[in-house]
Design an enzyme around this catalytic site. Structure first.
Site, PDB file in Angstrom:
ATOM      1  N   ARG A   1       4.965  61.949  32.363  1.00  0.00           N
ATOM      2  CA  ARG A   1       4.307  62.875  33.273  1.00  0.00           C
ATOM      3  C   ARG A   1       3.073  62.225  33.891  1.00  0.00           C
ATOM      4  O   ARG A   1       2.790  62.408  35.070  1.00  0.00           O
ATOM      5  CB  ARG A   1       3.916  64.123  32.497  1.00  0.00           C
ATOM      6  CG  ARG A   1       3.360  65.247  33.324  1.00  0.00           C
ATOM      7  CD  ARG A   1       3.039  66.379  32.360  1.00  0.00           C
ATOM      8  NE  ARG A   1       2.617  67.592  33.012  1.00  0.00           N
ATOM      9  CZ  ARG A   1       1.392  67.806  33.441  1.00  0.00           C
ATOM     10  NH1 ARG A   1       0.481  66.865  33.310  1.00  0.00           N
ATOM     11  NH2 ARG A   1       1.074  68.952  34.002  1.00  0.00           N
TER      12      ARG A   1
ATOM     13  N   ASP B   1      12.201  73.525  37.125  1.00  0.00           N
ATOM     14  CA  ASP B   1      11.488  74.772  36.873  1.00  0.00           C
ATOM     15  C   ASP B   1      12.132  75.884  37.677  1.00  0.00           C
ATOM     16  O   ASP B   1      12.738  75.623  38.721  1.00  0.00           O
ATOM     17  CB  ASP B   1      10.009  74.648  37.256  1.00  0.00           C
ATOM     18  CG  ASP B   1       9.207  75.755  36.607  1.00  0.00           C
ATOM     19  OD1 ASP B   1       8.853  75.616  35.427  1.00  0.00           O
ATOM     20  OD2 ASP B   1       8.975  76.799  37.257  1.00  0.00           O
TER      21      ASP B   1
ATOM     22  N   ARG C   1      12.770  74.777  26.595  1.00  0.00           N
ATOM     23  CA  ARG C   1      11.653  73.840  26.832  1.00  0.00           C
ATOM     24  C   ARG C   1      11.702  72.627  25.914  1.00  0.00           C
ATOM     25  O   ARG C   1      10.659  72.097  25.528  1.00  0.00           O
ATOM     26  CB  ARG C   1      10.288  74.529  26.637  1.00  0.00           C
ATOM     27  CG  ARG C   1       9.935  75.543  27.679  1.00  0.00           C
ATOM     28  CD  ARG C   1       9.312  74.887  28.903  1.00  0.00           C
ATOM     29  NE  ARG C   1       9.216  75.842  29.988  1.00  0.00           N
ATOM     30  CZ  ARG C   1       8.135  76.562  30.248  1.00  0.00           C
ATOM     31  NH1 ARG C   1       7.056  76.410  29.528  1.00  0.00           N
ATOM     32  NH2 ARG C   1       8.145  77.414  31.233  1.00  0.00           N
TER      33      ARG C   1
ATOM     34  N   ARG D   1       5.674  69.126  26.676  1.00  0.00           N
ATOM     35  CA  ARG D   1       4.415  68.499  26.262  1.00  0.00           C
ATOM     36  C   ARG D   1       4.242  68.260  24.769  1.00  0.00           C
ATOM     37  O   ARG D   1       3.312  67.575  24.372  1.00  0.00           O
ATOM     38  CB  ARG D   1       3.239  69.338  26.787  1.00  0.00           C
ATOM     39  CG  ARG D   1       3.048  69.203  28.275  1.00  0.00           C
ATOM     40  CD  ARG D   1       2.168  70.301  28.815  1.00  0.00           C
ATOM     41  NE  ARG D   1       2.834  71.586  28.626  1.00  0.00           N
ATOM     42  CZ  ARG D   1       2.349  72.746  29.055  1.00  0.00           C
ATOM     43  NH1 ARG D   1       1.180  72.806  29.659  1.00  0.00           N
ATOM     44  NH2 ARG D   1       3.024  73.861  28.860  1.00  0.00           N
TER      45      ARG D   1
ATOM     46  N   TYR E   1       6.819  86.373  40.296  1.00  0.00           N
ATOM     47  CA  TYR E   1       5.931  85.268  40.685  1.00  0.00           C
ATOM     48  C   TYR E   1       5.644  85.273  42.185  1.00  0.00           C
ATOM     49  O   TYR E   1       4.545  84.959  42.623  1.00  0.00           O
ATOM     50  CB  TYR E   1       6.561  83.923  40.316  1.00  0.00           C
ATOM     51  CG  TYR E   1       6.273  83.520  38.898  1.00  0.00           C
ATOM     52  CD1 TYR E   1       5.040  82.945  38.568  1.00  0.00           C
ATOM     53  CD2 TYR E   1       7.193  83.711  37.888  1.00  0.00           C
ATOM     54  CE1 TYR E   1       4.757  82.574  37.270  1.00  0.00           C
ATOM     55  CE2 TYR E   1       6.930  83.347  36.588  1.00  0.00           C
ATOM     56  CZ  TYR E   1       5.714  82.778  36.279  1.00  0.00           C
ATOM     57  OH  TYR E   1       5.426  82.415  34.998  1.00  0.00           O
TER      58      TYR E   1
HETATM   59  C1  LIG Z   1       8.794  81.702  33.439  1.00  0.00           C
HETATM   60  C2  LIG Z   1       9.358  80.297  33.572  1.00  0.00           C
HETATM   61  C3  LIG Z   1       8.754  79.215  34.267  1.00  0.00           C
HETATM   62  N1  LIG Z   1       9.603  78.123  34.127  1.00  0.00           N
HETATM   63  C4  LIG Z   1      10.711  78.469  33.377  1.00  0.00           C
HETATM   64  C5  LIG Z   1      10.585  79.837  33.054  1.00  0.00           C
HETATM   65  C6  LIG Z   1      11.630  80.639  32.341  1.00  0.00           C
HETATM   66  C7  LIG Z   1      11.583  80.392  30.874  1.00  0.00           C
HETATM   67  C8  LIG Z   1      10.427  81.010  30.177  1.00  0.00           C
HETATM   68  O1  LIG Z   1      10.381  82.235  30.090  1.00  0.00           O
HETATM   69  O2  LIG Z   1       9.599  80.223  29.678  1.00  0.00           O
HETATM   70  C9  LIG Z   1      11.875  77.652  33.032  1.00  0.00           C
HETATM   71  C10 LIG Z   1      11.685  76.228  32.709  1.00  0.00           C
HETATM   72  N2  LIG Z   1      10.583  75.440  32.898  1.00  0.00           N
HETATM   73  C11 LIG Z   1      10.822  74.170  32.451  1.00  0.00           C
HETATM   74  C12 LIG Z   1      12.175  74.105  32.018  1.00  0.00           C
HETATM   75  C13 LIG Z   1      12.808  72.785  31.651  1.00  0.00           C
HETATM   76  C14 LIG Z   1      13.908  72.671  30.789  1.00  0.00           C
HETATM   77  C15 LIG Z   1      13.662  72.826  29.298  1.00  0.00           C
HETATM   78  O3  LIG Z   1      13.389  71.795  28.638  1.00  0.00           O
HETATM   79  O4  LIG Z   1      13.829  73.944  28.794  1.00  0.00           O
HETATM   80  C16 LIG Z   1      12.711  75.405  32.131  1.00  0.00           C
HETATM   81  C17 LIG Z   1      14.088  75.918  31.747  1.00  0.00           C
HETATM   82  C18 LIG Z   1       9.894  73.039  32.456  1.00  0.00           C
HETATM   83  C19 LIG Z   1       8.456  73.303  32.470  1.00  0.00           C
HETATM   84  N3  LIG Z   1       7.782  74.153  33.305  1.00  0.00           N
HETATM   85  C20 LIG Z   1       6.441  74.067  33.062  1.00  0.00           C
HETATM   86  C21 LIG Z   1       6.229  73.110  32.021  1.00  0.00           C
HETATM   87  C22 LIG Z   1       4.885  72.644  31.508  1.00  0.00           C
HETATM   88  C23 LIG Z   1       4.355  71.843  32.642  1.00  0.00           C
HETATM   89  C24 LIG Z   1       3.543  70.620  32.337  1.00  0.00           C
HETATM   90  O5  LIG Z   1       4.095  69.570  31.977  1.00  0.00           O
HETATM   91  O6  LIG Z   1       2.347  70.760  32.618  1.00  0.00           O
HETATM   92  C25 LIG Z   1       7.495  72.619  31.661  1.00  0.00           C
HETATM   93  C26 LIG Z   1       7.804  71.542  30.653  1.00  0.00           C
HETATM   94  C27 LIG Z   1       5.399  74.808  33.810  1.00  0.00           C
HETATM   95  C28 LIG Z   1       5.597  76.262  33.950  1.00  0.00           C
HETATM   96  N4  LIG Z   1       6.632  76.879  34.608  1.00  0.00           N
HETATM   97  C29 LIG Z   1       6.520  78.245  34.495  1.00  0.00           C
HETATM   98  C30 LIG Z   1       5.343  78.504  33.754  1.00  0.00           C
HETATM   99  C31 LIG Z   1       4.845  79.888  33.388  1.00  0.00           C
HETATM  100  C32 LIG Z   1       4.761  77.265  33.447  1.00  0.00           C
HETATM  101  C33 LIG Z   1       3.457  77.003  32.754  1.00  0.00           C
HETATM  102  C34 LIG Z   1       3.672  77.291  31.324  1.00  0.00           C
HETATM  103  C35 LIG Z   1       3.041  76.280  30.444  1.00  0.00           C
HETATM  104  O7  LIG Z   1       2.049  75.668  30.842  1.00  0.00           O
HETATM  105  O8  LIG Z   1       3.593  76.147  29.327  1.00  0.00           O
HETATM  106  C36 LIG Z   1       7.482  79.212  35.038  1.00  0.00           C
END
Ligand SMILES: Cc1c2[nH]c(c1CCC(=O)O)Cc1[nH]c(c(CCC(=O)O)c1C)Cc1[nH]c(c(CCC(=O)O)c1C)Cc1[nH]c(c(C)c1CCC(=O)O)C2
Length: 356
Positions: free
Chosen positions: A40, A77, A27, A31, A153
């Protein structure tokens, strides 16, 4: 494509010598960076970012402009794949991801199919654009969720605290769960291969929810399908090996099994000990991890000390491979200055472990 200027990340994954331990952060684009929040809000939403290759490229590069990281990761994602299968992904502000049409009955499960990859074209276009913009500075990582984590999911419809729906399916109708998992394995394999063909130089499978399974069931319902994915992946592209990382959150107890999937590296969360992990798998695979992301709230001295502890746990690198990472995604509340300290300490303190 231009020659890679910094290939330490790829070399470490293949257990080849490097001058210091490479690092990136799960990640890393997100944010905690004000510039991410700005892009964003321009894009209007998370999916607005992810589905526009220019925006996706911009946010992928943001952390690399600030920090001396050794790899870029595609901004996207894991849930884009079930979205392309027709489940209707939505990001509700403050609530995280949600599917409009989760898999809630047998008919929906029987109708499930691997997606037409054209519906994920925006991902492959982002990969090609990022590769071009990186201009050989560092390698680009592609990724996908594991078949099991995606299934969680798809059945729960959103994040879950108890995994009641998917475990109900697992214990009462394992045949239906196996059907979802085989469709997912096929989809993930095709999706990762398309990312590799578009220019991803390493790929990572996120099995974020593998750790909620009982021993025995993890091997059957998660790992078996990750192995199916890996069995058909393109492993050589542009004349180089494309390393594969498998990360199972909470998977420390199964590290031998994970190492046996055919991956090049195993990602570990912070509850595992790298010295013990290395004793168990030898140098058959590289290890990636595993600083607790919350360390970044502890101030400079604590960050430096914890980085040194993780490096010391892995020990002299020798014929092994270590890629430094957090044990899970960076928190959105992390002060960016803490990341500068982390990067500095990893590169400086790791040199001693690479002298032969
Ligand atoms: C389970 C999972 C998801 N997404 C992902 C996983 C596996 C990794 C892990 O275990 O964390 C993978 C993921 N999601 C995102 C990336 C981008 C690359 C990186 O910089 O690592 C990667 C590799 C961007 C994202 N994906 C998400 C964000 C936050 C979204 C935003 O900008 O509002 C980002 C940067 C949204 C997301 N997407 C997901 C969730 C649960 C959420 C909400 C979590 C939160 O709010 O922190 C599903």
């Amino acid at each position: 494509m231009p020659e890679l200027k910094n290939d330490t990340f790829l070399r470490a994954l293949l257990r080849q010598p490097v001058p210091c331990t490479p690092l990136w952060m799960m990640r890393q684009a997100g944010r905690y960076l004000p510039e991410y929040n700005q892009t964003r809000s321009q894009a209007g939403s998370f999916m607005g970012l992810a589905q526009n290759p220019e925006y996706a490229c911009e946010v992928t590069l943001q952390p690399l402009r600030r920090f001396d990281l050794d790899a870029a990761i595609l901004f996207s994602d894991i849930l884009t794949v079930p979205d392309a299968m027709g489940l209707g992904l939505q990001f509700v502000a403050g609530e995280g991801p949600r599917f409009e049409r989760p898999l809630r009955d047998e008919a929906a499960i029987q109708a499930l199919q691997a997606p037409d990859l054209e519906r994920l074209r925006y991902v492959f276009d982002a990969v090609s654009l990022i590769r071009r913009e990186l201009a050989g500075s560092v390698p680009l990582i592609g990724f996908s969720g594991s078949p099991w984590t995606l299934a969680c999911y798809m059945v729960e419809g959103a994040g879950s605290s108890d995994y009641r729906r998917i475990k109900t399916l697992l214990y009462s109708r394992p045949d239906l769960l196996h059907r979802i998992l085989s469709v997912n394995a096929q989809a993930v394999q095709a999706y990762l291969n398309a990312q590799i063909q578009a220019g991803a130089q390493a790929v990572m499978v996120f099995d974020s929810w593998g750790g909620v399974l009982a021993d025995g069931l993890f091997q059957q319902f998660s790992l078996a399908y990750t192995r199916q994915v890996l069995d058909g992946l393109i492993r050589e592209h542009e004349g180089r090996r494309v390393p594969v990382i498998v990360f199972t959150k909470g998977g420390g107890q199964w590290i031998e099994d994970i190492a046996a999937t055919g991956c090049d590296a195993v990602g570990l969360d912070w509850t595992a000990n790298l010295a013990a992990a290395r004793r168990r798998v030898g140098d058959r695979v590289a290890l990636q991890g595993n600083l607790d992301p919350m360390t970044l709230f502890g101030g400079e001295a604590a960050i430096r000390a914890e980085v040194r502890r993780v490096l010391a746990d892995f020990g002299p690198v020798g014929s092994g491979g270590h890629v430094f990472n957090l044990g899970h995604g960076i928190s959105q509340y992390t002060p960016p200055e803490a990341v500068s300290v982390l990067v500095d300490e990893v590169h400086a303190a790791s040199r001693a472990y690479h002298e032969s």
